[in-house]
Write a protein that holds these residues in place. Structure first.
Motif, PDB file in Angstrom:
ATOM      1  N   HIS A   1       3.109  10.176  -6.192  1.00  0.00           N
ATOM      2  CA  HIS A   1       3.160   9.113  -5.194  1.00  0.00           C
ATOM      3  C   HIS A   1       1.746   8.587  -5.006  1.00  0.00           C
ATOM      4  CE1 HIS A   1       7.324   9.883  -4.176  1.00  0.00           C
ATOM      5  NE2 HIS A   1       7.042  11.170  -4.144  1.00  0.00           N
ATOM      6  N   ASN A   2       1.644   7.402  -4.422  1.00  0.00           N
ATOM      7  CA  ASN A   2       0.342   6.803  -4.176  1.00  0.00           C
ATOM      8  C   ASN A   2      -0.228   7.371  -2.879  1.00  0.00           C
ATOM      9  OD1 ASN A   2       0.644   5.051  -6.480  1.00  0.00           O
ATOM     10  ND2 ASN A   2       2.130   3.934  -5.256  1.00  0.00           N
ATOM     11  N   ALA A   3      -0.445   8.678  -2.906  1.00  0.00           N
ATOM     12  CA  ALA A   3      -0.901   9.408  -1.734  1.00  0.00           C
ATOM     13  C   ALA A   3      -1.870  10.500  -2.173  1.00  0.00           C
ATOM     14  CB  ALA A   3       0.290  10.012  -0.986  1.00  0.00           C
ATOM     15  N   LEU A   4      -2.549  11.081  -1.195  1.00  0.00           N
ATOM     16  CA  LEU A   4      -3.485  12.156  -1.495  1.00  0.00           C
ATOM     17  C   LEU A   4      -2.740  13.411  -1.927  1.00  0.00           C
ATOM     18  CD1 LEU A   4      -6.573  12.744  -1.359  1.00  0.00           C
ATOM     19  CD2 LEU A   4      -6.139  13.775   0.870  1.00  0.00           C
ATOM     20  N   SER A   5      -3.209  14.046  -2.995  1.00  0.00           N
ATOM     21  CA  SER A   5      -2.596  15.263  -3.505  1.00  0.00           C
ATOM     22  C   SER A   5      -3.585  16.413  -3.395  1.00  0.00           C
ATOM     23  CB  SER A   5      -2.187  15.078  -4.972  1.00  0.00           C
ATOM     24  OG  SER A   5      -1.707  16.281  -5.517  1.00  0.00           O
ATOM     25  N   ILE A   6      -3.115  17.560  -2.902  1.00  0.00           N
ATOM     26  CA  ILE A   6      -3.974  18.722  -2.744  1.00  0.00           C
ATOM     27  C   ILE A   6      -3.621  19.739  -3.817  1.00  0.00           C
ATOM     28  CG2 ILE A   6      -4.832  20.473  -1.160  1.00  0.00           C
ATOM     29  CD1 ILE A   6      -2.643  17.822   0.257  1.00  0.00           C
ATOM     30  N   ASP A   7      -4.574  20.015  -4.686  1.00  0.00           N
ATOM     31  CA  ASP A   7      -4.354  21.004  -5.734  1.00  0.00           C
ATOM     32  C   ASP A   7      -3.084  20.695  -6.523  1.00  0.00           C
ATOM     33  OD1 ASP A   7      -5.184  23.169  -7.189  1.00  0.00           O
ATOM     34  OD2 ASP A   7      -4.157  24.645  -5.936  1.00  0.00           O
ATOM     35  N   ASP A   8      -2.868  19.395  -6.782  1.00  0.00           N
ATOM     36  CA  ASP A   8      -1.722  18.899  -7.550  1.00  0.00           C
ATOM     37  C   ASP A   8      -0.371  19.134  -6.885  1.00  0.00           C
ATOM     38  OD1 ASP A   8      -3.029  17.628  -9.566  1.00  0.00           O
ATOM     39  OD2 ASP A   8      -3.144  19.409 -10.842  1.00  0.00           O
ATOM     40  N   SER A   9      -0.364  19.509  -5.594  1.00  0.00           N
ATOM     41  CA  SER A   9       0.883  19.680  -4.852  1.00  0.00           C
ATOM     42  C   SER A   9       1.742  20.763  -5.512  1.00  0.00           C
ATOM     43  CB  SER A   9       1.616  18.344  -4.762  1.00  0.00           C
ATOM     44  OG  SER A   9       2.763  18.439  -3.984  1.00  0.00           O
ATOM     45  N   LYS A  10       2.979  20.880  -5.104  1.00  0.00           N
ATOM     46  CA  LYS A  10       3.938  21.816  -5.701  1.00  0.00           C
ATOM     47  C   LYS A  10       5.294  21.146  -5.733  1.00  0.00           C
ATOM     48  CE  LYS A  10       1.304  25.525  -6.168  1.00  0.00           C
ATOM     49  NZ  LYS A  10       0.032  24.874  -5.809  1.00  0.00           N
TER      50      LYS A  10
ATOM     51  N   GLY B   1       2.235   8.518   3.936  1.00  0.00           N
ATOM     52  CA  GLY B   1       1.100   7.641   3.686  1.00  0.00           C
ATOM     53  C   GLY B   1       1.164   6.891   2.372  1.00  0.00           C
ATOM     54  N   HIS B   2       2.191   7.170   1.579  1.00  0.00           N
ATOM     55  CA  HIS B   2       2.388   6.424   0.328  1.00  0.00           C
ATOM     56  C   HIS B   2       2.558   4.930   0.633  1.00  0.00           C
ATOM     57  CE1 HIS B   2       4.435   5.180  -3.436  1.00  0.00           C
ATOM     58  NE2 HIS B   2       5.194   4.501  -2.607  1.00  0.00           N
ATOM     59  N   PHE B   3       2.080   4.063  -0.271  1.00  0.00           N
ATOM     60  CA  PHE B   3       2.250   2.623  -0.058  1.00  0.00           C
ATOM     61  C   PHE B   3       2.559   1.911  -1.369  1.00  0.00           C
ATOM     62  CE2 PHE B   3      -2.201   3.119  -1.153  1.00  0.00           C
ATOM     63  CZ  PHE B   3      -2.493   2.011  -1.940  1.00  0.00           C
ATOM     64  N   ASN B   4       3.249   0.780  -1.239  1.00  0.00           N
ATOM     65  CA  ASN B   4       3.489  -0.149  -2.335  1.00  0.00           C
ATOM     66  C   ASN B   4       2.714  -1.428  -2.040  1.00  0.00           C
ATOM     67  OD1 ASN B   4       5.280   1.728  -3.213  1.00  0.00           O
ATOM     68  ND2 ASN B   4       7.080   0.406  -3.200  1.00  0.00           N
ATOM     69  N   LEU B   5       2.143  -2.029  -3.078  1.00  0.00           N
ATOM     70  CA  LEU B   5       1.355  -3.249  -2.914  1.00  0.00           C
ATOM     71  C   LEU B   5       1.942  -4.366  -3.771  1.00  0.00           C
ATOM     72  CD1 LEU B   5      -1.271  -4.662  -1.850  1.00  0.00           C
ATOM     73  CD2 LEU B   5      -2.388  -3.862  -3.946  1.00  0.00           C
ATOM     74  N   TYR B   6       2.069  -5.566  -3.161  1.00  0.00           N
ATOM     75  CA  TYR B   6       2.626  -6.720  -3.854  1.00  0.00           C
ATOM     76  C   TYR B   6       1.730  -7.934  -3.653  1.00  0.00           C
ATOM     77  CZ  TYR B   6       6.965  -3.971  -3.574  1.00  0.00           C
ATOM     78  OH  TYR B   6       7.904  -2.986  -3.660  1.00  0.00           O
ATOM     79  N   THR B   7       1.736  -8.831  -4.627  1.00  0.00           N
ATOM     80  CA  THR B   7       1.254 -10.189  -4.412  1.00  0.00           C
ATOM     81  C   THR B   7       2.492 -11.080  -4.539  1.00  0.00           C
ATOM     82  OG1 THR B   7       0.741 -10.439  -6.773  1.00  0.00           O
ATOM     83  CG2 THR B   7      -1.042  -9.748  -5.318  1.00  0.00           C
ATOM     84  N   GLY B   8       2.892 -11.663  -3.422  1.00  0.00           N
ATOM     85  CA  GLY B   8       4.180 -12.348  -3.398  1.00  0.00           C
ATOM     86  C   GLY B   8       5.273 -11.316  -3.623  1.00  0.00           C
ATOM     87  N   ASN B   9       6.116 -11.566  -4.600  1.00  0.00           N
ATOM     88  CA  ASN B   9       7.148 -10.592  -4.962  1.00  0.00           C
ATOM     89  C   ASN B   9       6.778  -9.793  -6.207  1.00  0.00           C
ATOM     90  OD1 ASN B   9       8.912 -11.280  -2.847  1.00  0.00           O
ATOM     91  ND2 ASN B   9       9.658 -13.051  -3.997  1.00  0.00           N
ATOM     92  N   GLN B  10       5.543  -9.947  -6.670  1.00  0.00           N
ATOM     93  CA  GLN B  10       5.089  -9.240  -7.864  1.00  0.00           C
ATOM     94  C   GLN B  10       4.530  -7.880  -7.487  1.00  0.00           C
ATOM     95  OE1 GLN B  10       5.366 -10.115 -11.083  1.00  0.00           O
ATOM     96  NE2 GLN B  10       4.454  -8.171 -11.662  1.00  0.00           N
ATOM     97  N   PRO B  11       5.146  -6.780  -7.912  1.00  0.00           N
ATOM     98  CA  PRO B  11       4.623  -5.451  -7.579  1.00  0.00           C
ATOM     99  C   PRO B  11       3.358  -5.124  -8.366  1.00  0.00           C
ATOM    100  CG  PRO B  11       6.521  -5.245  -9.041  1.00  0.00           C
ATOM    101  CD  PRO B  11       6.391  -6.703  -8.690  1.00  0.00           C
TER     102      PRO B  11
END
Length: 512
Positions: free
Chosen positions: A367-376, A334-344
């Protein structure tokens, strides 16, 4: 393949019975036979920048355990850099080889690294074949030949000695050994047709079974596919690359500006690139473009691309926990990257260290995703993938993508809508949940209420609203532009303390 498998099984059973791995001894013995003359480094060589870098990387590894930089210096990529005078490159190569017997500066790590190094040496030798003395020619040829035999004698190598431990027994490493073997057979003018076909079928099988395209690291998908093209280019063999579907998908993605695996980088920035200077060669660029042009491909099971005017979002849909090797698991479904044009604007942070769990960036916290208890972190838990073994489902339509993630910790759903470009997060976990977002620049924050925040950039606005109150903090952070090459960024952390059903809505608007 049969020979490799028999030898590998022998090593496995020998180690289980006698608690001793023979492979390090094979590598050390074969590389340090008497014909290598070990001589002290002269003053002028000791001042050589390459030798200084080797010493510094070795010292740093002993201090912090980060092996990646040490490996990369030992790959000898520089010997194929035509911007450096031939005499300087030859001098450094001979200095490196001359130290094998002493091996104060030399690391015998794993067969992938030995093979990548020898691949560089082969290309260097072939490109300058008339410039070597007889002694230098014999020196180089013997080293290449010994690497060839070591591929059979010590497959999937790990090396351990006092103060240093390198452990790698993975199929992705073995694939790079096969690339070296193909170059070796070509250099020796051995008939390649049958071997090439078998090796490519094996690599394709590993892509589909081990799921390189479904691993946490997109960079490995790119680097293996990139290596396939380079080997075909160098050995001048025409083949129907469409037979090898999974390799072909990664190759096409690497050639497509919208789905650039090399730069998207879901997962760690593992820079295993064979013959990297070849990427700058115009003939190779044309070959890669001509090989992949005009073919259709489909990555919907792995990566999704959504576009609206100048906005672009690239989504990781890999069901990572059912595939791949432990070294590249990432809790980033579910991680995602977002751009406007080629600008990250929103990016994966990459990897700043190969050993430090706080800088390794392999958990959902990085990652740009939900983390549960800071993951491991996988560096702390041997069976990382078992802890996060999830039931992941995806639904795709013309204007929306819905990703659902179920585990013993709870359920999370992330929905991407193309109309008016919005994202909805719904989750209910037994433990504290957080969302981490890495921005390439600092936003201006408008705090309307405790359940709404608005983030303004130069040409973009992101509004995040929630059905419950939440806390947030944004502070300076770092991301890896390339492996171990930090650049400034900003990290937004949103905290959700109450154990209730949360629903977040992200509204993204481009101001252009």
């Amino acid at each position: 393949m049969f020979t490799y498998k028999v030898v590998f099984l022998f090593h496995i059973f020998f180690r289980k019975i006698f608690k001793l791995d023979l492979r390090p001894y094979f590598i050390k013995f074969i590389y340090t036979l008497h014909y290598y003359k070990s001589t002290p480094l002269k003053d002028e060589s000791a001042q050589n920048l390459f030798i200084q870098k080797l010493k510094k990387a070795f010292t740093n590894y002993k201090e912090d355990g980060d092996k990646r930089l040490l490996w990369e210096f030992h790959r000898l990529d520089f010997i194929n850099d035509k911007n450096i005078p031939f005499e300087n490159r030859l001098k450094d190569l001979i200095t490196w080889m001359d130290q094998l017997k002493n091996f104060n500066l030399i690391i015998f790590e794993n067969m992938m690294e030995c093979s990548i190094r020898a691949s560089n040496i082969i290309i260097f030798f072939q490109s300058n074949i008339n410039k070597f003395s007889k002694k230098e020619t014999l020196f180089i040829k013997k080293h290449i030949k010994r690497t060839h035999y070591l591929n059979y004698l010590a497959p999937d190598m790990y090396f351990k000695r006092s103060g240093l431990i390198f452990r790698d027994e993975s199929n992705n490493h073995f694939i790079f050994c096969l690339f070296f073997q193909l170059l070796y057979f070509y250099q020796k003018k051995i008939q390649l047709n049958n071997k090439l076909d078998k090796y490519l079928k094996y690599i394709n099988l590993k892509f589909s079974n081990d799921g390189y395209l479904k691993e946490g690291s997109t960079f490995y998908s790119y680097s293996v596919a990139n290596a396939v093209l380079k080997i075909l280019f160098l050995i001048r063999k025409e083949t129907d690359i469409k037979k090898y579907n999974f390799i072909f998908k990664a190759v096409c993605s690497a050639e497509d500006m919208e789905l650039d695996l090399k730069n998207i980088n879901f997962g760690d920035k593992d820079g295993t690139i064979i013959l990297p200077l070849l990427d700058l060669d115009e003939d190779f660029k044309n070959y890669a473009s001509n090989t992949t042009s005009g073919h259709e491909y489909d990555l919907k099971d792995n990566i999704a691309l959504m576009k609206q005017n100048d906005l672009k979002i690239i989504i990781n849909m890999r069901k990572v926990y059912n595939y791949g090797t432990l070294g590249h698991y990432h809790d980033d479904y579910g991680h995602f990257n977002l751009y406007t044009g080629n600008q990250p604007i929103i990016v994966d942070p990459g990897t700043l260290s190969y050993s430090n769990s706080e800088k390794r960036f392999d958990t959902s916290s990085f990652h740009n995703a939900l983390s549960i208890d800071d993951s491991k972190s996988m560096t702390l838990i041997r069976n990382f993938e078992k802890l996060f073994h999830n039931k992941n489902k995806s639904t795709i339509s013309d204007n929306s993508i819905i990703l659902k993630k179920e585990s013993s910790l709870g359920i999370a759903t992330r929905k991407f809508f193309l109309d008016s470009f919005s994202i909805v997060d719904e989750f209910n976990y037994k433990d504290d949940a957080k969302i981490h977002i890495f921005f390439t620049s600092e936003p201006i924050i408008k705090d309307d209420q405790r359940n709404i925040i608005t983030l303004d950039f130069n040409n973009l606005t992101i509004k995040i609203s929630c059905n419950h109150l939440f806390n947030y903090n944004i502070e300076p952070s770092l991301i890896a532009k390339n492996y171990s090459e930090p650049t400034n960024a900003y990290l937004l952390v949103m905290n959700f303390k109450k154990l209730v059903n949360y629903k977040l809505k992200w509204e993204i608007k481009c101001l252009n």
